[in-house]
Design an enzyme around this catalytic site. Structure first.
Site, PDB file in Angstrom:
ATOM      1  N   ASP A 176       0.834  -1.206   0.000  1.00  0.00           N
ATOM      2  CA  ASP A 176       0.000   0.000   0.000  1.00  0.00           C
ATOM      3  C   ASP A 176       0.867   1.253   0.000  1.00  0.00           C
ATOM      4  OD1 ASP A 176      -2.573   1.591   0.601  1.00  0.00           O
ATOM      5  OD2 ASP A 176      -1.223   2.164   2.238  1.00  0.00           O
ATOM      6  N   TYR A 185       2.740  10.266   0.425  1.00  0.00           N
ATOM      7  CA  TYR A 185       3.916   9.734   1.090  1.00  0.00           C
ATOM      8  C   TYR A 185       5.195  10.194   0.377  1.00  0.00           C
ATOM      9  CZ  TYR A 185       0.373   6.589   3.072  1.00  0.00           C
ATOM     10  OH  TYR A 185      -0.741   6.074   3.689  1.00  0.00           O
ATOM     11  N   LYS A 216      -3.936   5.783  -3.377  1.00  0.00           N
ATOM     12  CA  LYS A 216      -5.026   6.622  -2.886  1.00  0.00           C
ATOM     13  C   LYS A 216      -5.220   7.849  -3.767  1.00  0.00           C
ATOM     14  CE  LYS A 216      -3.763   4.978   1.692  1.00  0.00           C
ATOM     15  NZ  LYS A 216      -2.413   4.485   1.388  1.00  0.00           N
TER      16      LYS A 216
END
Length: 350
Positions: free
Chosen positions: A57, A62, A88
């Site tokens: 994930d 990030y 995401k």
């Protein structure tokens, strides 16, 4: 419990999404709080794959794309078809001037700024950019990122982002991607179960990445959210099993709970939990990591790692044998909710 044990996110998706009991959380590889070398990042990803972890994930947030790019290098090496992958939507990464960079908690990031966008166009642009950074044609799970009050700063702001998702066409974009087979499953990655419950009342979601809200310290999600997930066949990917630190470190000075110094009440509660664990010769961190699997909706847990050594440590913790009496002692002493299911009380597909 073995890392390689596999179960489905749910039984409803057109394309099944098998998840290993342990996944790999990509936030640390975005240089969360400190710089991680490329060598260590790739060693961590390779070590996870070699250990049998097959769910990975990540997110644009990030490291402002750095985590996704590092995943892309690893995926080219191990093969995209050999893993389940999630990323995401919700944050667009835009070129900017140096003083406009929005690194949040990440260091040594590209020259980008974050713009929240949960509209139809925002979802499609974000997904396209993620695919390019990852070097893949598609991902398996696409998650709405951080529409919770914790991340948005207030309940009012959270409500506004949820409205934008539905009124602005973001949810429609997710449905289109799933219906067309571009992604197998859709959901949300958030820090609060309450917004997940709200989303389930508004749309058809396959799973949620829930960070820190079902742990040895917190089981309020049992009141309404997790029963709803069980009824609707919605899988939970569990992040933050240590409540941001204290369930890994124990009640030491400076222990963190939900990204802040733990209160005296929390320290005392963890002290009591740890005493039960010691009585059963079980590390607190192992109990914390494995407790969550008592609930049938929890399909995988995704601790992060910044090097191969940390991956190996995570695997060892997950595979540490835990006596069933530990869980019943925690329940009998009022340290977990009386309705909290134990791992030994729940059977899972293998």
């Amino acid at each position: 419990m073995k890392v390689t044990e596999t179960t489905l996110l749910n039984a409803r998706t057109k394309r099944p999404v098998p998840l290993t009991r342990m996944g790999f959380g990509g936030a640390p590889l975005g240089n969360l709080y400190r710089k991680v070398s490329e060598e260590d990042a790739q060693a961590a990803l390779q070590s996870a794959y070699d250990a049998g972890i097959r769910y990975f994930d990540t997110a644009p947030q990030y490291g402002l794309g750095r985590s996704e790019e590092r995943f892309g290098v690893a995926l080219e090496r191990v093969g995209r078809d050999n893993v389940q992958l999630s990323t995401k939507i919700g944050r667009l990464l835009l070129d900017c001037e140096p003083h406009e960079v929005t690194p949040e908690a990440f260091v040594d990031v590209p020259q980008k700024r974050i713009v929240f966008d949960y509209t139809y166009d925002g979802v499609m642009r974000s997904y396209e950019a993620s695919r390019k950074r990852l070097g893949v044609a598609n991902v398996d799970i696409l998650l709405v990122h951080d529409v919770c009050a914790f991340s948005q700063g207030s309940q009012e702001a959270s409500d506004a982002k949820v409205r934008e998702l539905f009124d602005g066409g973001g949810y429609r974009a997710l449905r289109e991607l799933r219906d067309a087979g571009d992604v197998a499953a859709i959901g949300a990655g958030v820090n609060e179960w309450q917004v997940c419950e709200k989303l389930l009342g508004l749309g058809d979601f396959d799973g949620f990445l829930l960070a820190g809200r079902y742990t040895l310290l917190e089981q309020e999600a049992l009141e309404s959210f997790l029963p709803l997930c069980e009824k609707r066949d919605v899988g939970i990917i569990l992040g933050g099993p240590y409540n941001s630190g204290i369930l890994a470190t124990g009640p030491v000075p400076g222990a963190k709970y939900n990204y802040d110094d733990a209160s005296d009440d929390v320290l005392e509660r963890v002290r009591n939990i740890e005493a039960v664990c010691k009585a059963h010769d079980t590390p607190l961190i192992a109990a914390a990591l494995q407790f969550v699997f008592g609930h049938p909706c929890v399909k995988t847990v995704i601790p992060g790692a910044v090097n191969a050594r940390e991956v190996s440590a995570n695997v060892e913790v997950l595979e540490t044998p835990i006596p069933a009496a530990l869980w019943s002692d925690l329940r009998d002493q009022g340290l977990i909710r009386p309705d909290a299911p134990f791992p030994s009380e729940t059977s899972h597909a293998a």
